[in-house]
Scaffold this active site. Structure first.
Site, mmCIF file in Angstrom:
data_model
loop_
_atom_site.group_PDB
_atom_site.id
_atom_site.type_symbol
_atom_site.label_atom_id
_atom_site.label_comp_id
_atom_site.label_asym_id
_atom_site.label_seq_id
_atom_site.Cartn_x
_atom_site.Cartn_y
_atom_site.Cartn_z
ATOM 1 N N ASP A 124 0.904 -1.146 0.000
ATOM 2 C CA ASP A 124 0.000 0.000 0.000
ATOM 3 C C ASP A 124 0.942 1.194 0.000
ATOM 4 O OD1 ASP A 124 -1.638 2.171 0.671
ATOM 5 O OD2 ASP A 124 -3.088 0.824 1.609
ATOM 6 N N HIS A 125 1.134 1.791 -1.177
ATOM 7 C CA HIS A 125 2.236 2.755 -1.283
ATOM 8 C C HIS A 125 2.049 3.967 -0.376
ATOM 9 C CE1 HIS A 125 -0.405 4.512 -4.386
ATOM 10 N NE2 HIS A 125 0.108 5.634 -3.968
ATOM 11 N N HIS A 175 -5.851 2.796 1.183
ATOM 12 C CA HIS A 175 -5.022 3.898 1.676
ATOM 13 C C HIS A 175 -5.624 4.624 2.882
ATOM 14 C CE1 HIS A 175 -3.053 3.129 -2.018
ATOM 15 N NE2 HIS A 175 -3.845 3.835 -2.783
HETATM 16 N N1 LIG Z 1 0.476 2.219 -12.722
HETATM 17 C C1 LIG Z 1 0.298 2.675 -11.502
HETATM 18 O O1 LIG Z 1 0.546 3.854 -11.202
HETATM 19 C C2 LIG Z 1 -0.178 1.773 -10.399
HETATM 20 C C3 LIG Z 1 -0.352 2.312 -9.119
HETATM 21 C C4 LIG Z 1 -0.761 1.472 -8.095
HETATM 22 C C5 LIG Z 1 -0.997 0.142 -8.367
HETATM 23 N N2 LIG Z 1 -0.845 -0.364 -9.618
HETATM 24 C C6 LIG Z 1 -1.094 -1.784 -9.848
HETATM 25 O O2 LIG Z 1 0.084 -2.382 -10.343
HETATM 26 C C7 LIG Z 1 -0.233 -3.351 -11.318
HETATM 27 C C8 LIG Z 1 0.519 -3.036 -12.591
HETATM 28 O O3 LIG Z 1 0.131 -1.772 -13.061
HETATM 29 P P1 LIG Z 1 0.518 -1.223 -14.506
HETATM 30 O O4 LIG Z 1 -0.096 0.104 -14.619
HETATM 31 O O5 LIG Z 1 1.973 -1.364 -14.752
HETATM 32 O O6 LIG Z 1 -0.290 -2.235 -15.429
HETATM 33 P P2 LIG Z 1 -0.161 -2.523 -16.965
HETATM 34 O O7 LIG Z 1 0.811 -1.596 -17.596
HETATM 35 O O8 LIG Z 1 -1.546 -2.569 -17.500
HETATM 36 O O9 LIG Z 1 0.333 -4.041 -16.968
HETATM 37 C C9 LIG Z 1 1.586 -4.481 -16.506
HETATM 38 C C10 LIG Z 1 2.019 -5.671 -17.336
HETATM 39 O O10 LIG Z 1 1.233 -6.807 -17.049
HETATM 40 C C11 LIG Z 1 1.226 -7.651 -18.214
HETATM 41 N N3 LIG Z 1 -0.165 -7.997 -18.542
HETATM 42 C C12 LIG Z 1 -1.166 -7.171 -18.837
HETATM 43 N N4 LIG Z 1 -2.306 -7.847 -19.094
HETATM 44 C C13 LIG Z 1 -2.007 -9.135 -18.943
HETATM 45 C C14 LIG Z 1 -2.744 -10.337 -19.065
HETATM 46 N N5 LIG Z 1 -4.042 -10.330 -19.356
HETATM 47 N N6 LIG Z 1 -2.117 -11.513 -18.871
HETATM 48 C C15 LIG Z 1 -0.811 -11.519 -18.558
HETATM 49 N N7 LIG Z 1 -0.052 -10.411 -18.430
HETATM 50 C C16 LIG Z 1 -0.648 -9.228 -18.599
HETATM 51 C C17 LIG Z 1 1.812 -6.873 -19.358
HETATM 52 O O11 LIG Z 1 3.105 -7.377 -19.627
HETATM 53 P P3 LIG Z 1 3.313 -8.490 -20.769
HETATM 54 O O12 LIG Z 1 2.287 -8.231 -21.824
HETATM 55 O O13 LIG Z 1 4.708 -8.262 -21.222
HETATM 56 O O14 LIG Z 1 3.126 -9.783 -20.071
HETATM 57 C C18 LIG Z 1 1.891 -5.462 -18.827
HETATM 58 O O15 LIG Z 1 2.997 -4.747 -19.298
HETATM 59 C C19 LIG Z 1 -1.755 -3.315 -11.490
HETATM 60 O O16 LIG Z 1 -2.333 -4.351 -10.754
HETATM 61 C C20 LIG Z 1 -2.173 -1.998 -10.882
HETATM 62 O O17 LIG Z 1 -3.441 -2.090 -10.273
HETATM 63 C C21 LIG Z 1 -0.428 0.430 -10.642
#
Ligand SMILES: NC(=O)c1ccc[n+]([C@@H]2O[C@H](COP(=O)([O-])OP(=O)(O)OC[C@H]3O[C@@H](n4cnc5c(N)ncnc54)[C@H](OP(=O)(O)O)[C@@H]3O)[C@@H](O)[C@H]2O)c1
Length: 505
Positions: free
Chosen positions: A180-181, A243
């Protein structure tokens, strides 16, 4: 400085937004400050195909989120990074990952210590650990294995319980780090220090002296490009369940016996267990939900939520929520707690406000102005700091009293480096310290409080969802939640010491 074990960090979702924006920059900062152990490797994992060199270019050399100026060490840092491509959903592929990790472990001498960071869509939080276990990667033969799970942890109580159950089939609770950042923020940790290292606050920190506690987390942005994701979530799930309830845990908990992970997490859990459950009637009376509508901000036309890309034009997802609730224990009996969170509000701000009770006997003529009681504001972001508001005599004849400010700003500590939340949290996990991560039982307890609200909204169509023009402080009736005559929310400005509905934003 604690000496860190040699180790490998494996990032699932390495091609994603979070890895580029937060994770790699955080590890690079740790590298620059010599926090990484002597033998360290990072392995990016995902379906996208890269070779090591391509991934180093993308993740480090061309990463616009890394501050490169004057740092000669970027190329050396990039050499720590590797990439392994696999189909995340195919368990057989994890044997190849196991071979690759053993080979990197042999080359780097990382003693079989591994952190698996799941930065992937939440639907994979149960799948990937299962497949790791299938390949024997959960076993701790000569080193340790830890899992970091991103938010959101569950969609409701049932799914959170299911996820905990799945994880605990193959891992011990102390191997699971639920991130939980918010808890990684210095200003959030300072809540504990303010309360428990100062003898002037803690004696007043109870129902005898505190009138109410208020937490605001406002964003000035809307859903931007994440409309599709947000429409299935909403403010209550996205901000309050995790949060803001974690903040409540720190504000309301009893002093822990020690400053270690279990003592602090035990006390937080007791707070969540003491939250008075909401009845359907309470949800009607004490929870207000809203959705931003189109408006003009600083002369510019702004879209309403239902017009945003990826959002259902008839969506009932809340972009604003405010709630009043109680903590039924000895310390807080009868003290109302308020949480307010929303998108497209006038400014971006997160803060905790402790409103003290007025004097029992009014000796001097203090203006009856709203919010004229003593107030302690703990500002989480931006303009991070602490503000105390108290009465002073207005110079001149008589005893007129005016509220004045005494404030401390983190920015005044010019020689102190304030680390990013991810930097702190990754370092803690490297050292096996779970204090700032959420424990399984407390995540479930927080969902237990939130679930009846979600259920009432789903089942009772007479509960309104109010519109509020983008750029305002939410639905008009939101001040009605605050108990007591002349009482209202603090309307914070960008600068800690200023407030008021009309202040410059
Ligand atoms: N971005 C933020 O600021 C943030 C903040 C807080 C929490 N989070 C959490 O952190 C996690 C990652 O966030 P993100 O924004 O980096 O997400 P993202 O860019 O949508 O996805 C991260 C990676 O997951 C893989 N992926 C996506 N869909 C997939 C599927 N259906 N099956 C398998 N692999 C899949 C993809 O890599 P490949 O295609 O190479 O496998 C993608 O690059 C999420 O759960 C989000 O809720 C994000």
């Amino acid at each position: 400085m604690i000496k860190n074990d040699n180790q490998i960090l494996v990032i699932f979702g390495a091609s994603g937004d979070l890895t580029a924006r937060k994770l790699i920059p955080a590890i690079y900062n740790l590298y620059k400050k010599d926090y990484l152990p002597e033998k360290y490797a990072i392995v990016g994992v995902g379906r996208t195909s890269y070779d090591d060199e391509e991934f180093r270019q993308k993740a480090v050399i061309e990463n616009e989120h890394i501050k490169k100026e004057g740092d000669k060490s970027l190329e050396d840092f990039a050499k720590l990074i590797h990439y392994h491509s696999l189909d995340t959903s195919n368990k057989e592929d994890y044997k190849g990952l196991s071979d690759r990790l053993h080979s990197i472990d042999d080359d780097f001498g990382t003693n079989c210590n591994v952190i698996f960071y799941l930065s992937v869509p939440p639907s994979l939080y149960g799948v990937i650990p299962k497949h790791l276990a299938y390949a024997g990667l959960n076993e701790e033969k000569s080193g340790w294995t830890r899992l970091i799970i991103e938010k959101p942890f569950g969609y409701d109580l049932e799914s959170a319980k299911e996820l905990n159950k799945t994880l605990l089939e193959d891992y011990r609770e102390d191997q699971i780090y639920r991130i939980d950042h918010y808890l990684g923020k210095e200003t959030v940790q300072n809540l504990l220090v303010t309360r428990f290292s100062n003898s002037i606050f803690e004696p007043l920190w109870n129902r005898n002296y505190i009138h109410r506690v208020e937490i605001t987390s406002a964003e000035s942005v809307g859903v931007e490009k994440r409309g599709g994701y947000y429409d299935g979530s909403g403010a209550l799930r996205d901000m309050v369940q995790n949060h803001l309830l974690q903040l409540i845990g720190l504000v309301a908990m009893e002093p822990p016996v020690k400053s270690d992970a279990n003592s602090i997490r035990n006390e937080k859990l007791k707070v969540f267990q003491s939250l008075r459950p909401m009845t359907p009637e309470d949800v009607k009376n004490n929870v207000i939900r809203g959705q931003y509508t189109s408006s003009k901000i600083k002369g510019e036309e702004v879209k309403g939520y239902r017009e945003e890309e990826g959002v259902d034009p008839e969506s009932k997802t809340e972009t604003f929520v405010a709630l009043k609730f109680f903590i039924d224990n000895w310390r807080w009996s009868g003290v109302p707690f308020y949480i307010r969170s929303g998108k497209k509000l006038p400014t971006r701000v997160s803060e905790v406000v402790i409103h003290f009770k007025p004097n029992h006997h009014r000796l001097f003529s203090q203006s009856q102005k709203i919010n004229s009681q003593n107030m302690l504001v703990l500002r989480i972001q931006p303009d991070e700091g602490v503000l105390l508001k108290f009465g002073m005599k207005v110079p001149g004849q008589g005893f007129d009293v005016k509220n004045v400010n005494m404030d401390f700003l983190y920015s005044d500590l010019t020689d102190a480096y304030v680390p990013d939340a991810y930097e702190r949290l990754i370092l803690d996990c490297m050292q096996g310290d779970a204090t700032l991560y959420a424990r399984g039982d407390s995540v479930e307890a927080a969902w237990e409080f939130i679930d009846p609200i979600l259920k009432a909204w789903k089942e009772d169509s007479s509960i309104p969802i109010y519109g509020y023009p983008a750029g305002t402080w939410g639905p008009e009736n939101v001040d009605d939640l605050i108990e007591g005559e002349h009482m209202m929310w603090r309307y914070p400005c960008k600068n800690l010491a200023e407030d008021g509905i009309f202040c410059e934003l």
